[in-house]
Design a protein around this motif. Structure first.
Motif, mmCIF file in Angstrom:
data_model
loop_
_atom_site.group_PDB
_atom_site.id
_atom_site.type_symbol
_atom_site.label_atom_id
_atom_site.label_comp_id
_atom_site.label_asym_id
_atom_site.label_seq_id
_atom_site.Cartn_x
_atom_site.Cartn_y
_atom_site.Cartn_z
ATOM 1 N N UNK A 143 41.743 31.032 35.881
ATOM 2 C CA UNK A 143 42.301 30.416 34.672
ATOM 3 C C UNK A 143 42.537 31.503 33.639
ATOM 4 N N UNK A 144 43.801 31.697 33.247
ATOM 5 C CA UNK A 144 44.158 32.758 32.313
ATOM 6 C C UNK A 144 44.871 32.142 31.110
ATOM 7 N N UNK A 220 39.710 41.187 25.902
ATOM 8 C CA UNK A 220 39.571 40.043 26.796
ATOM 9 C C UNK A 220 38.119 39.588 26.863
ATOM 10 N N UNK A 221 37.923 38.303 27.117
ATOM 11 C CA UNK A 221 36.631 37.761 27.530
ATOM 12 C C UNK A 221 36.844 37.162 28.904
ATOM 13 N N UNK A 222 35.916 37.444 29.817
ATOM 14 C CA UNK A 222 36.092 37.041 31.214
ATOM 15 C C UNK A 222 34.786 36.497 31.774
ATOM 16 N N UNK A 234 35.840 38.313 41.162
ATOM 17 C CA UNK A 234 37.093 37.609 40.912
ATOM 18 C C UNK A 234 36.998 36.877 39.589
ATOM 19 N N UNK A 235 38.013 37.013 38.749
ATOM 20 C CA UNK A 235 38.019 36.347 37.460
ATOM 21 C C UNK A 235 38.129 34.837 37.652
ATOM 22 N N UNK A 236 37.224 34.100 37.001
ATOM 23 C CA UNK A 236 37.277 32.644 37.010
ATOM 24 C C UNK A 236 38.030 32.181 35.768
ATOM 25 N N UNK A 237 37.608 32.692 34.609
ATOM 26 C CA UNK A 237 38.285 32.432 33.346
ATOM 27 C C UNK A 237 38.577 33.768 32.681
ATOM 28 N N UNK A 238 39.819 33.966 32.244
ATOM 29 C CA UNK A 238 40.207 35.164 31.502
ATOM 30 C C UNK A 238 40.867 34.699 30.215
ATOM 31 N N UNK A 267 42.253 23.022 35.649
ATOM 32 C CA UNK A 267 42.269 23.779 34.400
ATOM 33 C C UNK A 267 40.963 23.674 33.624
ATOM 34 N N UNK A 268 40.133 22.701 33.928
ATOM 35 C CA UNK A 268 38.957 22.506 33.086
ATOM 36 C C UNK A 268 37.675 22.960 33.736
#
Length: 275
Positions: A143-144, A220-222, A234-238, A267-268
């Motif tokens: 999610x970016x 960024x916050x990831x 692996x990025x979950x939320x970026x 998305x949530x």
């Protein structure tokens, strides 16, 4: 197939209706108690009780898919982990007798973009905490999003304690429990009426970004998977557009996205395939 789909839908509804999620604060495996923080800007503590009949699962270090979760033990759960539990709440909602628990170790990173590799679907970030570059994979499930300036400023003010009502609170009310039943009374910026911002509501409303949109030096916050020697995180939320938040509260920036919603996909949800 129809029966399986119906069972999966029932399971999802049970997790959403009777589930709680948060960051683990303390674990005592002997009596089977786990204390979790269920809030983001206004944390609430909840005690999860496990019995010999509680199903315990553990996420794989390189996956957020529920199907990849393996049978686990309470001894594997440690402070800082993300945890989701389903069961029966006490009358005051401060305790939960768990029928099922799923947990995992995830990384919280705040930093600036060193570079992107669109061909290999990866981004390299200078981690502000470790002062070292970290390369993260971007998957189809990552999610970016980008925070609009007004939203980022609002969060920064709240973290600094300058928002109405003081630090971590809104004027005129207390936060609504993160997993309470009933519709979420959130406005367009993802803020519950009478409570702090709800990041799950917020993220679903923020404009999406792509790797090609990220610029060198951008903050960024990831949230990312733990990763392993054979599989990078692996990025979950970026989340980009967070410069005001880094300026206001650099020590909190790495953890502001946790706890996130562990119960839904798309998305949530961060632990995307949890039932």
């Amino acid at each position: 197939k129809t029966d399986i789909a119906e069972k999966q839908q029932q399971d999802r509804e049970q997790w959403q209706k009777h589930g709680v999620g948060g960051v683990v604060k303390a674990v005592d495996a002997v009596p089977g108690t786990i204390k979790i923080s269920t809030g983001t800007l206004a944390a609430e503590t909840l005690t999860v009780h496990a019995s010999k009949n509680t199903i315990v699962r553990r996420y794989a270090p390189d996956s957020v898919k529920f199907d990849d979760a393996k049978p686990g033990t309470l001894e594997q759960i440690k402070p800082g982990d993300q945890l989701r539990a389903r069961g029966t709440r006490s009358a005051d909602s401060t305790e939960l007798a768990a029928d099922e628990i799923v947990s995992g170790t995830f990384r919280n990173i705040a930093g600036t973009v060193v570079g992107t590799d669109v061909g290999n679907s990866s981004v390299t970030v200078m981690d502000l905490a470790s002062k070292r570059p970290v390369t993260l994979k971007i998957s189809a499930d990552s999610q970016m999003h980008k925070l609009p300036p007004m939203v980022a400023q609002r969060i920064a003010m709240r973290l600094k304690g300058t928002a109405p009502g003081g630090p971590g609170s809104a004027a005129g009310g207390s936060p609504r429990p993160a997993n309470s039943e009933g519709p979420s009374q959130a406005n367009g910026a993802g803020q519950r009426a009478g409570g702090p911002p709800d990041f799950q509501q917020m993220l679903s409303r923020m404009p999406p970004v792509t790797l090609a949109d990220l610029q060198k030096g951008e903050a960024l916050m990831i949230v990312a998977t733990e990763g392993s020697a054979d599989s990078p995180s692996t990025a979950i939320i970026l989340l980009s557009g967070i410069e005001p938040i880094l300026t206001a509260a650099p020590s909190q920036a790495g953890t502001i996205l946790s706890p996130w919603n562990l119960s839904t996909g798309g998305a949530a949800g961060a632990m995307g395939d949890t039932p």
